[in-house]
Design a protein around this motif. Structure first.
Motif, short mmCIF file in Angstrom:
data_model
loop_
_atom_site.label_atom_id
_atom_site.label_comp_id
_atom_site.label_asym_id
_atom_site.label_seq_id
_atom_site.Cartn_x
_atom_site.Cartn_y
_atom_site.Cartn_z
N LYS A 50 10.54 6.96 -3.67
CA LYS A 50 11.70 7.07 -2.78
C LYS A 50 12.73 5.99 -3.11
CE LYS A 50 12.87 7.09 2.16
NZ LYS A 50 12.35 6.89 3.52
N MET A 51 12.27 4.76 -3.35
CA MET A 51 13.16 3.64 -3.67
C MET A 51 13.90 3.89 -4.99
SD MET A 51 12.27 -0.22 -4.82
CE MET A 51 11.18 -0.64 -3.47
N LEU A 52 13.18 4.38 -6.00
CA LEU A 52 13.80 4.63 -7.31
C LEU A 52 14.85 5.74 -7.21
CD1 LEU A 52 10.77 4.39 -9.78
CD2 LEU A 52 12.35 2.60 -9.06
N CYS A 53 14.57 6.75 -6.38
CA CYS A 53 15.55 7.83 -6.17
C CYS A 53 16.82 7.28 -5.52
CB CYS A 53 14.96 8.94 -5.31
SG CYS A 53 13.69 9.92 -6.16
N GLU A 54 16.66 6.37 -4.57
CA GLU A 54 17.82 5.75 -3.92
C GLU A 54 18.59 4.88 -4.91
OE1 GLU A 54 16.09 3.60 -0.70
OE2 GLU A 54 15.73 5.38 0.53
N THR A 55 17.84 4.12 -5.72
CA THR A 55 18.47 3.22 -6.68
C THR A 55 19.29 3.99 -7.71
OG1 THR A 55 16.64 1.65 -6.44
CG2 THR A 55 18.03 1.40 -8.39
N ARG B 52 -0.25 -12.31 -2.38
CA ARG B 52 -1.49 -12.27 -1.59
C ARG B 52 -1.24 -11.47 -0.30
NH1 ARG B 52 -5.67 -14.80 -2.95
NH2 ARG B 52 -6.46 -15.02 -0.81
N ALA B 53 -0.66 -10.29 -0.51
CA ALA B 53 -0.20 -9.50 0.63
C ALA B 53 -1.34 -8.73 1.29
CB ALA B 53 0.86 -8.51 0.16
N THR B 54 -1.11 -8.41 2.55
CA THR B 54 -2.01 -7.53 3.30
C THR B 54 -1.22 -6.29 3.69
OG1 THR B 54 -1.40 -8.50 5.43
CG2 THR B 54 -3.23 -9.53 4.23
N SER B 55 -1.88 -5.35 4.33
CA SER B 55 -1.20 -4.10 4.69
C SER B 55 0.00 -4.35 5.61
CB SER B 55 -2.18 -3.14 5.35
OG SER B 55 -2.81 -3.75 6.46
N GLU B 56 -0.08 -5.45 6.41
CA GLU B 56 1.05 -5.78 7.30
C GLU B 56 2.29 -6.22 6.51
OE1 GLU B 56 -2.02 -6.92 7.87
OE2 GLU B 56 -2.52 -5.75 9.67
N ASP B 57 2.07 -6.67 5.26
CA ASP B 57 3.18 -7.17 4.45
C ASP B 57 3.79 -6.09 3.56
OD1 ASP B 57 2.69 -9.82 5.37
OD2 ASP B 57 1.05 -10.02 3.92
N PHE B 58 3.41 -4.83 3.76
CA PHE B 58 3.83 -3.76 2.85
C PHE B 58 5.35 -3.72 2.67
CE2 PHE B 58 4.98 0.55 1.71
CZ PHE B 58 4.11 0.82 0.67
N ASN B 59 6.09 -3.74 3.78
CA ASN B 59 7.55 -3.65 3.69
C ASN B 59 8.15 -4.87 2.99
OD1 ASN B 59 7.62 -1.16 4.95
ND2 ASN B 59 7.82 -2.04 7.00
N LYS B 60 7.56 -6.04 3.21
CA LYS B 60 8.04 -7.26 2.54
C LYS B 60 7.87 -7.13 1.02
CE LYS B 60 7.01 -10.52 6.29
NZ LYS B 60 6.15 -11.66 6.68
N VAL B 61 6.71 -6.62 0.61
CA VAL B 61 6.44 -6.44 -0.82
C VAL B 61 7.46 -5.47 -1.41
CG1 VAL B 61 4.79 -5.64 -2.55
CG2 VAL B 61 3.98 -6.92 -0.56
N MET B 62 7.73 -4.37 -0.71
CA MET B 62 8.69 -3.38 -1.21
C MET B 62 10.09 -3.99 -1.35
SD MET B 62 6.84 -0.81 -1.85
CE MET B 62 8.14 0.28 -2.39
N GLN B 63 10.46 -4.88 -0.42
CA GLN B 63 11.76 -5.55 -0.52
C GLN B 63 11.84 -6.44 -1.75
OE1 GLN B 63 12.29 -7.60 3.22
NE2 GLN B 63 12.49 -5.69 4.38
N ILE C 23 11.51 -15.10 -8.02
CA ILE C 23 12.39 -14.49 -7.01
C ILE C 23 12.60 -15.45 -5.84
CG2 ILE C 23 12.47 -12.67 -5.23
CD1 ILE C 23 13.29 -11.60 -7.90
N LEU C 24 11.53 -16.15 -5.43
CA LEU C 24 11.66 -17.13 -4.34
C LEU C 24 12.63 -18.24 -4.72
CD1 LEU C 24 8.02 -17.62 -2.97
CD2 LEU C 24 9.93 -16.42 -1.89
N LYS C 25 12.53 -18.70 -5.98
CA LYS C 25 13.44 -19.76 -6.45
C LYS C 25 14.89 -19.27 -6.44
CE LYS C 25 10.19 -22.14 -9.54
NZ LYS C 25 9.84 -22.38 -10.97
N ILE C 26 15.10 -18.06 -6.92
CA ILE C 26 16.46 -17.50 -6.96
C ILE C 26 17.01 -17.35 -5.55
CG2 ILE C 26 17.81 -15.45 -7.55
CD1 ILE C 26 15.85 -15.03 -9.91
N ARG C 27 16.16 -16.81 -4.64
CA ARG C 27 16.62 -16.63 -3.26
C ARG C 27 16.93 -17.96 -2.59
NH1 ARG C 27 12.65 -11.98 -0.60
NH2 ARG C 27 13.58 -10.17 -1.63
N GLN C 28 16.07 -18.95 -2.87
CA GLN C 28 16.28 -20.27 -2.27
C GLN C 28 17.59 -20.87 -2.77
OE1 GLN C 28 13.14 -23.06 -3.00
NE2 GLN C 28 13.89 -24.55 -1.54
#
Length: 714
Positions: free
Chosen positions: A409-414, A458-469, A501-506
């Motif tokens: 879905k994300m690739l189709c949007e991109t 070290r994600a869990t199922s609760e972090d799914f949306n964060k990982v996708m971002q 990515i964390l370094k770039i965002r920071q």
């Protein structure tokens, strides 16, 4: 005596005579002005004369465009459009080849002017040109200038494309199908075919019968980039106008003819740099190719369809190396339990009936297609991901099924699958031309990236949306670098780890940090007007440098340009047409037209622009609509613009608003304000680093009981 604003001072030329300086009263009829000019040179029959611009355009002056005449313009007295059209109509039928060639050259040049074009078309000139082409007696330059004149005349949109005969279409197609054809004739023929296909569904059918992809391919294998560009444009037009049920068939033919690899080796990897028009056509081809996925993307899975369910069984079989058990092996309950366990390991949301996971559109069945492609063509990576996650603790496992669906879905949007190509965009990616199944390969690279990023976070199922971002961020940053191959994309994604990515965002956050304490907010308010003035000066300076704008017809893209720039004293807009895109700034002296800033009444944008209200394809194109703006001056006169990109659109609308004393409201201004304000704030607060600034100012101490401590310098 009319007011000075109605008087224009010009020079008028006449062959064999000294130019005259004249004052033209814009309130007088044009015929009266022409009569006065003719009498000055003792010329009779003034109705047979007209005025035209004495510049490279040679456009006629009419009642409609006479207000464009500015002080200092140079005009030419010449024969009227009707006389010129009648003369050329007769001359192009001359029996002398040399005379005919000169006449066709003049016709090709004059046909750019809509006033002349209308007169020539009224004489049934288009029919004469088509008869000359159909006769097949002209070759070389004669044919080249005939086709050039035809293209220019049709470009004005006066005559419908539906009026042409099959014989004419066959002749034009014949020029394209010939292996050795004059370059100019081939270029014009390709342009005519493209316009026919784009402007008439009936002509599309006829052209499609005459032209095959196999006949177009050789033109891509040459070295002339203009011919290559027009060839791809014809392929794109045929692709775009093909009925939906024919597009897959056409894509199959393109694959058989190895169009992708031919474009890759002869165009993309050619030593010549790719120009903007070629980049646009490659972008259109890329979009149309990806749009073939739309049908699968918008198709829900039917849980009752056994063929579709077999794909899910195949995913299970490859992952766990199991064969479908016979019906008598074990109880039904035992088999259901085994399937449920395996589907959970595969990461489906619905463990009992995973077919339900593919009922969401988008991405529909496209997600399942991608998963099967990955399992079959990258089997080791697929098995490793599935088994690796099925052996982890539940809370840290990366669900392959759910991830694949969201990633598709994300690739189709991109990649904007399902959207029509933009008129102005030339954002093509070379890597998508390096593989016949580039979308599926792109998915395979990205699903492995997702699994890697999941582990790094070290994600869990609760972090799914964060990982996708994070994965979206990684993909978008890699795509902006325009990798030349899928391997290069893989390498760049490898370098964009979660830590990176964390370094770039920071770093970006630090550059845009917004301090909220009261003293800082007061300081911001104090310096904000200074920054706004700085932005205003930058915008006006950019208007002084000027910009080249492309003239876009509702019929087809064209390489026609005009330039506009502000005078250094910010009092006049200079503008004029150009033959080609300039390499640098264009001098004020070369821009014949002028518009005093004092005459500007308003600036309108988007759908409020008059050229966006006209009939045609332009108003349907959302991207062109977002780049359109117009300057209103005098009595309902407009100067219409279509910016080359969003950046120039913001610069010009800001600059024009600044000239009118209005607020600059573009996104670009807000971005510049944030950036410059943040930089200025950091510079001013440099000495206070690591010092905590209180929310409230310290209390003012009480007045002392006496002031005896003051030292008297005298």
């Amino acid at each position: 005596m009319p007011p000075p604003s109605d008087i224009v001072k010009v020079a008028i030329e006449w062959p064999g005579a000294f130019p005259k300086l004249m004052e033209i009263d814009q309130k007088k009829p044009l015929s009266a002005i022409i009569k006065e000019v003719c009498e000055g040179w003792s010329l009779g029959n003034h109705e047979n004369f007209a005025l035209q611009n004495a510049d490279s355009t040679n456009f006629y002056i009419t009642e409609k465009n006479r207000n464009d005449i500015k002080n200092g313009s140079i005009l030419r007295l010449t024969t009227s459009p009707s006389q010129t059209a009648a003369q050329l109509h007769e001359r192009i039928q001359s029996s002398s080849m040399d005379a005919k060639l000169e006449a066709l050259k003049d016709l090709a040049n004059s046909s750019r002017d809509v006033t002349f074009a209308q007169e020539f078309i009224n004489l049934d000139g288009i029919s004469l040109l088509t008869q000359m082409v159909e006769s097949g007696t002209d070759f070389g330059d004669l044919l080249s200038f005939t086709l050039t004149a035809f293209v220019e005349l049709m470009d004005h949109g006066i005559v419908s494309w539906d009026t042409f005969s099959v014989a004419f279409i066959k002749k034009i197609a014949g020029y394209v199908n010939k292996s050795a054809m004059d370059t100019a004739v081939l270029q014009r023929s390709l342009a005519i075919l493209e316009s026919m296909v784009l402007n008439s569904q009936d002509l599309y059918q006829k052209v499609a019968q005459e032209i095959t992809i196999g006949q177009l391919i050789p033109h891509l294998q040459g070295t002339d980039q203009d011919i290559q560009t027009y060839t791809i444009a014809v392929i794109n037009a045929l692709f775009l106008k093909a009925p939906e049920d024919k597009r897959q068939e056409m894509a199959h033919i393109l694959a058989q003819k190895q169009l992708r690899s031919i474009i890759l080796s002869n165009v993309i990897r050619s030593p010549k740099p790719i120009n903007d028009e070629m980049a646009h056509q490659l972008y259109v081809l890329q979009v149309l190719t990806f749009n073939l996925l739309e049908d699968r993307m918008m198709t829900k899975m039917d849980p009752q369809d056994q063929a579709q369910r077999d794909i899910i069984f195949e995913l299970r079989r490859i992952a766990f190396d199991v064969e479908c058990e016979p019906n008598n092996s074990g109880s039904i309950e035992k088999r259901k339990s085994m399937y449920t366990r395996d589907y959970k390991k595969l990461g489906f949301i619905n463990h009992v009936n995973p077919a339900m996971d593919f009922t969401q559109i988008p991405p529909g069945m496209l997600a399942l297609d991608n998963m099967l492609y990955f399992a079959r063509h990258h089997q080791d990576a697929y098995i490793r991901i599935v088994l690796e996650n099925s052996s982890r603790e539940d809370k840290h496992e990366c669900p392959f099924g759910r991830s694949s669906i969201e990633l598709t879905k994300m690739l189709c949007e991109t990649l904007k699958v399902g959207e029509l190509p933009s008129e102005n965009c030339h954002d093509f990616h070379p890597m998508f031309f390096t593989h016949d199944r580039s979308f599926e390969e792109f998915f395979c690279i990205c699903i492995q990236l997702l699994n890697k990023t999941w582990k790094e976070m070290r994600a869990t199922s609760e972090d799914f949306n964060k990982v996708m971002q994070v994965v979206r961020d990684q993909i978008m940053r890699a795509l902006t670098q325009k990798p030349n191959s899928l391997d290069q994309l893989k390498s760049r994604l490898q370098n964009l780890s979660y830590t990176e990515i964390l370094k770039i965002r920071q770093s970006e956050r630090m550059n845009q940090e917004d301090f909220q304490s009261r003293p800082i907010l007061e300081l911001r308010e104090k310096i904000q007007p200074e920054i706004m003035e700085l932005i205003k000066q930058q915008r006006l300076n950019r208007l002084c440098d000027g910009t080249c704008f492309r003239k876009i017809s509702s019929r087809r893209r064209q390489d026609k340009f005009w330039y506009c720039r502000l005078s250094p004293n910010h009092k006049v807009l200079h503008y004029g047409d150009l033959e080609e895109s300039p390499q640098g700034e264009v001098s004020h002296d070369l821009l014949q037209e002028k518009l005093p800033v004092a005459d500007i009444k308003a600036v309108v944008t988007g759908k409020d622009c008059p050229h966006m209200k006209e009939k045609g394809a332009l108003k349907q194109n959302k991207e062109v609509l977002e780049l359109a703006f117009s300057v209103l001056y005098e009595s309902d006169e407009y100067l219409n613009f279509i910016a080359p990109d969003k950046h120039e659109y913001c610069v010009w609308t800001d600059g024009l608003n600044a000239l009118l004393g209005k607020e600059m409201t573009s996104d670009f201004t807000k971005s510049d304000m944030d950036t410059l304000l943040s930089m200025e704030m950091k510079l001013r607060l440099l000495d206070l680093e690591n010092i905590q600034i209180p929310e409230a100012p310290p209390p003012i101490p009480k007045e002392p009981s006496n002031y005896d401590f003051v030292y008297d310098c005298n």
